[in-house]
Scaffold this active site. Sequence first.
Site, PDB file in Angstrom:
ATOM      1  N   THR A  17       0.819  -1.209   0.000  1.00  0.00           N
ATOM      2  CA  THR A  17       0.000   0.000   0.000  1.00  0.00           C
ATOM      3  C   THR A  17       0.856   1.264   0.000  1.00  0.00           C
ATOM      4  O   THR A  17       0.553   2.242  -0.711  1.00  0.00           O
ATOM      5  CB  THR A  17      -0.922   0.017   1.234  1.00  0.00           C
ATOM      6  OG1 THR A  17      -1.668  -1.192   1.272  1.00  0.00           O
ATOM      7  CG2 THR A  17      -1.865   1.198   1.187  1.00  0.00           C
ATOM      8  N   THR A  18       1.939   1.255   0.767  1.00  0.00           N
ATOM      9  CA  THR A  18       2.802   2.425   0.883  1.00  0.00           C
ATOM     10  C   THR A  18       3.464   2.765  -0.454  1.00  0.00           C
ATOM     11  O   THR A  18       3.868   3.905  -0.678  1.00  0.00           O
ATOM     12  CB  THR A  18       3.874   2.176   1.962  1.00  0.00           C
ATOM     13  OG1 THR A  18       3.203   1.859   3.190  1.00  0.00           O
ATOM     14  CG2 THR A  18       4.757   3.382   2.179  1.00  0.00           C
ATOM     15  N   TYR A  41     -13.533  -3.128   0.376  1.00  0.00           N
ATOM     16  CA  TYR A  41     -14.735  -2.510  -0.217  1.00  0.00           C
ATOM     17  C   TYR A  41     -15.930  -3.448  -0.263  1.00  0.00           C
ATOM     18  O   TYR A  41     -17.023  -3.083   0.150  1.00  0.00           O
ATOM     19  CB  TYR A  41     -14.436  -1.945  -1.615  1.00  0.00           C
ATOM     20  CG  TYR A  41     -15.563  -1.079  -2.146  1.00  0.00           C
ATOM     21  CD1 TYR A  41     -15.757   0.207  -1.655  1.00  0.00           C
ATOM     22  CD2 TYR A  41     -16.453  -1.554  -3.126  1.00  0.00           C
ATOM     23  CE1 TYR A  41     -16.800   0.996  -2.113  1.00  0.00           C
ATOM     24  CE2 TYR A  41     -17.501  -0.772  -3.588  1.00  0.00           C
ATOM     25  CZ  TYR A  41     -17.666   0.509  -3.087  1.00  0.00           C
ATOM     26  OH  TYR A  41     -18.704   1.290  -3.533  1.00  0.00           O
ATOM     27  N   TYR A  71      -2.676 -10.215   4.880  1.00  0.00           N
ATOM     28  CA  TYR A  71      -2.576  -8.818   5.325  1.00  0.00           C
ATOM     29  C   TYR A  71      -3.938  -8.371   5.828  1.00  0.00           C
ATOM     30  O   TYR A  71      -4.881  -8.212   5.052  1.00  0.00           O
ATOM     31  CB  TYR A  71      -2.086  -7.946   4.173  1.00  0.00           C
ATOM     32  CG  TYR A  71      -1.861  -6.487   4.501  1.00  0.00           C
ATOM     33  CD1 TYR A  71      -1.818  -6.011   5.808  1.00  0.00           C
ATOM     34  CD2 TYR A  71      -1.674  -5.567   3.482  1.00  0.00           C
ATOM     35  CE1 TYR A  71      -1.605  -4.677   6.093  1.00  0.00           C
ATOM     36  CE2 TYR A  71      -1.458  -4.221   3.743  1.00  0.00           C
ATOM     37  CZ  TYR A  71      -1.420  -3.782   5.044  1.00  0.00           C
ATOM     38  OH  TYR A  71      -1.216  -2.450   5.314  1.00  0.00           O
ATOM     39  N   ARG A  94      -8.288   0.103   6.266  1.00  0.00           N
ATOM     40  CA  ARG A  94      -8.374   0.325   4.823  1.00  0.00           C
ATOM     41  C   ARG A  94      -9.419  -0.560   4.152  1.00  0.00           C
ATOM     42  O   ARG A  94     -10.001  -0.174   3.140  1.00  0.00           O
ATOM     43  CB  ARG A  94      -7.005   0.076   4.172  1.00  0.00           C
ATOM     44  CG  ARG A  94      -5.985   1.148   4.485  1.00  0.00           C
ATOM     45  CD  ARG A  94      -4.702   0.922   3.696  1.00  0.00           C
ATOM     46  NE  ARG A  94      -3.708   1.955   3.947  1.00  0.00           N
ATOM     47  CZ  ARG A  94      -3.626   3.119   3.305  1.00  0.00           C
ATOM     48  NH1 ARG A  94      -4.513   3.397   2.359  1.00  0.00           N
ATOM     49  NH2 ARG A  94      -2.680   3.984   3.585  1.00  0.00           N
ATOM     50  N   LYS A 101       0.344 -10.300   8.319  1.00  0.00           N
ATOM     51  CA  LYS A 101       0.675  -8.927   8.702  1.00  0.00           C
ATOM     52  C   LYS A 101      -0.569  -8.380   9.369  1.00  0.00           C
ATOM     53  O   LYS A 101      -1.576  -8.104   8.712  1.00  0.00           O
ATOM     54  CB  LYS A 101       1.068  -8.097   7.483  1.00  0.00           C
ATOM     55  CG  LYS A 101       1.369  -6.634   7.820  1.00  0.00           C
ATOM     56  CD  LYS A 101       1.643  -5.807   6.571  1.00  0.00           C
ATOM     57  CE  LYS A 101       1.870  -4.342   6.929  1.00  0.00           C
ATOM     58  NZ  LYS A 101       2.034  -3.479   5.725  1.00  0.00           N
ATOM     59  N   ILE A 154       6.311  -5.404   9.511  1.00  0.00           N
ATOM     60  CA  ILE A 154       6.454  -4.806   8.184  1.00  0.00           C
ATOM     61  C   ILE A 154       6.100  -3.345   8.376  1.00  0.00           C
ATOM     62  O   ILE A 154       4.951  -2.999   8.654  1.00  0.00           O
ATOM     63  CB  ILE A 154       5.558  -5.477   7.139  1.00  0.00           C
ATOM     64  CG1 ILE A 154       6.023  -6.918   6.909  1.00  0.00           C
ATOM     65  CG2 ILE A 154       5.581  -4.698   5.823  1.00  0.00           C
ATOM     66  CD1 ILE A 154       5.140  -7.716   5.965  1.00  0.00           C
TER      67      ILE A 154
END
Length: 291
Positions: free
Chosen positions: A46-47, A109, A135, A140, A164, A206
């Site tokens: 994502t980063t 979503y 993850y 998010r 994660k 992470i």
Amino acid sequence: MQQFTGTGVALVTPFNDDKSVDLDALERLVNYQIENGINYLVVLGTTGEPATLTKEDKEAVKTKIIEVNNGRLPLVLGIGGNNTSAVVDQLKTTDLTHFDAILSVSPYYNKPTQEGIYQHFKAVAEATEKPIILYNVPGRTSSNMSVEVVSRLASDFDNIIAVKEAKGDIVQAMRMIQNTPDDFLVISGDDMIALPMTLAGGSGVISVIGQGLPNDFSSMINYGLEGKAKEAYQLHYKVADSIDLIFAEGNPAGIKAMLQKQGICFDEVRLPLVKASEELQTQISDFIDRL
């Protein structure tokens, strides 16, 4: 799996002033991690802003990181989404030769049920022989992976090796550590609680802040893995304020502002993200000066 114990960093994608990918800055960034004790690199998480990267951008980023890393650290590639069949197809058609594991985000979503999450990752696990790091990031995805589903996936699929865990809930993290197989890795995805998770039996982090302060942050996690709580918390409190700062206006605007201060890359991001405000940039700059 020991190669994913310690400190991994979710690399940013540096941009030039014209928003094109800055490959020279990416080279500096990768070398900075390797030279300062980071254990593995996460590519296009994502980063790394993959949502606004073209297919060509993503290939350029992967190629550059593979080239610069030159086999020095394990590489993890982000492949995830909320269309299960598309994720499966991407896993089957992507050249994963140079990657040691896949980081795959829980579907966002759509807000699937827990059974839907299980079936999604069942399909993901069966699509590749590569190790998979789940993850969980409800902030998010708007959907939390339960301890029960993570434990079930860990037990049912040999190539699902880690999670994660980024809910920011130390109790949930501890229950994951308690209820998953002994060789399953529970990795913090929340920088502020990475140390207590590690001390509780987790496998490290992470990190986002780790790429801005790789030496201090990786040393902190190493102390945690060794059970040296006093030494670890000295480093935690040394860097803790920076964690709040880099997330104050969203990720990766904050960490890019820090990396710009350090001369590694520009602070450019792509819309709909915007750069950190002048006030926040000043606060981050002041923190680095004090450090």
